[in-house]
Scaffold this motif. Structure first.
Motif, PDB file in Angstrom:
ATOM      1  N   ILE A  84       0.831  -1.200   0.000  1.00 36.68           N
ATOM      2  CA  ILE A  84       0.000   0.000   0.000  1.00 36.68           C
ATOM      3  C   ILE A  84       0.873   1.261   0.000  1.00 36.68           C
ATOM      4  O   ILE A  84       0.517   2.286  -0.582  1.00 36.68           O
ATOM      5  CB  ILE A  84      -0.986  -0.033   1.202  1.00 36.68           C
ATOM      6  CG1 ILE A  84      -2.223   0.787   0.899  1.00 36.68           C
ATOM      7  CG2 ILE A  84      -0.357   0.411   2.475  1.00 36.68           C
ATOM      8  CD1 ILE A  84      -3.193   0.102   0.021  1.00 36.68           C
ATOM      9  N   GLN A  85       2.062   1.152   0.606  1.00 39.47           N
ATOM     10  CA  GLN A  85       2.998   2.277   0.647  1.00 39.47           C
ATOM     11  C   GLN A  85       3.530   2.652  -0.735  1.00 39.47           C
ATOM     12  O   GLN A  85       4.012   3.768  -0.926  1.00 39.47           O
ATOM     13  CB  GLN A  85       4.186   1.952   1.559  1.00 39.47           C
ATOM     14  CG  GLN A  85       3.797   1.750   3.002  1.00 39.47           C
ATOM     15  CD  GLN A  85       4.964   1.347   3.852  1.00 39.47           C
ATOM     16  OE1 GLN A  85       5.497   2.166   4.588  1.00 39.47           O
ATOM     17  NE2 GLN A  85       5.380   0.093   3.747  1.00 39.47           N
ATOM     18  N   ASP A  86       3.460   1.726  -1.680  1.00 42.49           N
ATOM     19  CA  ASP A  86       3.906   2.003  -3.048  1.00 42.49           C
ATOM     20  C   ASP A  86       2.877   2.810  -3.827  1.00 42.49           C
ATOM     21  O   ASP A  86       3.190   3.327  -4.904  1.00 42.49           O
ATOM     22  CB  ASP A  86       4.170   0.692  -3.807  1.00 42.49           C
ATOM     23  CG  ASP A  86       5.308  -0.116  -3.213  1.00 42.49           C
ATOM     24  OD1 ASP A  86       6.127   0.460  -2.462  1.00 42.49           O
ATOM     25  OD2 ASP A  86       5.365  -1.330  -3.492  1.00 42.49           O
ATOM     26  N   HIS A  87       1.658   2.899  -3.313  1.00 41.72           N
ATOM     27  CA  HIS A  87       0.565   3.524  -4.050  1.00 41.72           C
ATOM     28  C   HIS A  87       0.014   4.790  -3.396  1.00 41.72           C
ATOM     29  O   HIS A  87      -0.603   5.605  -4.083  1.00 41.72           O
ATOM     30  CB  HIS A  87      -0.560   2.508  -4.257  1.00 41.72           C
ATOM     31  CG  HIS A  87      -0.110   1.322  -5.044  1.00 41.72           C
ATOM     32  ND1 HIS A  87      -0.084   1.315  -6.415  1.00 41.72           N
ATOM     33  CD2 HIS A  87       0.381   0.118  -4.648  1.00 41.72           C
ATOM     34  CE1 HIS A  87       0.382   0.149  -6.832  1.00 41.72           C
ATOM     35  NE2 HIS A  87       0.666  -0.585  -5.781  1.00 41.72           N
ATOM     36  N   PHE A  88       0.195   4.928  -2.094  1.00 41.56           N
ATOM     37  CA  PHE A  88      -0.320   6.084  -1.366  1.00 41.56           C
ATOM     38  C   PHE A  88       0.785   6.723  -0.537  1.00 41.56           C
ATOM     39  O   PHE A  88       1.729   6.045  -0.124  1.00 41.56           O
ATOM     40  CB  PHE A  88      -1.464   5.694  -0.433  1.00 41.56           C
ATOM     41  CG  PHE A  88      -2.712   5.252  -1.132  1.00 41.56           C
ATOM     42  CD1 PHE A  88      -3.477   6.152  -1.863  1.00 41.56           C
ATOM     43  CD2 PHE A  88      -3.129   3.936  -1.058  1.00 41.56           C
ATOM     44  CE1 PHE A  88      -4.630   5.756  -2.510  1.00 41.56           C
ATOM     45  CE2 PHE A  88      -4.289   3.526  -1.697  1.00 41.56           C
ATOM     46  CZ  PHE A  88      -5.032   4.433  -2.425  1.00 41.56           C
TER      47      PHE A  88
END
Length: 95
Positions: A25-29
């Protein structure tokens, strides 16, 4: 596999903890960033499907909790589909 939650603020001011079975999720937000509803939904779809696939490749089955979270996000975003400028803010990540 490390799981995490990410806190979001919806256009109506409500805040929600969302679940991801992976740190992907850290790669997208980015915490503190604001996204228009369609952009947020697209990113959430990509991230949570990717996270579910990581579970599938490791354990042999998709993550039903991630897919359920995605369904909840879709339903919540649908409430704001008529507002062109509605924005969602990603507040934080928690491991």
């Amino acid at each position: 596999m490390p799981e995490m939650t990410f806190r979001v603020r919806w256009p109506d001011g409500a805040e929600t903890e969302c679940y991801s079975p992976s740190l992907v999720i850290q790669d997208h937000f980015t915490p503190g960033m604001t996204y228009l509803v369609p952009e947020f939904l697209k990113k959430a779809d990509t991230a949570l499907n990717e996270a579910s696939e990581r579970v599938r490749s490791r354990y042999g089955f998709p993550c039903s909790r991630a897919l359920g979270q995605l369904q909840t996000i879709r339903q919540t975003c649908a409430q704001f589909k008529n507002s062109q400028d509605a924005q969602i803010r990603v507040l934080s990540f928690t491991l």
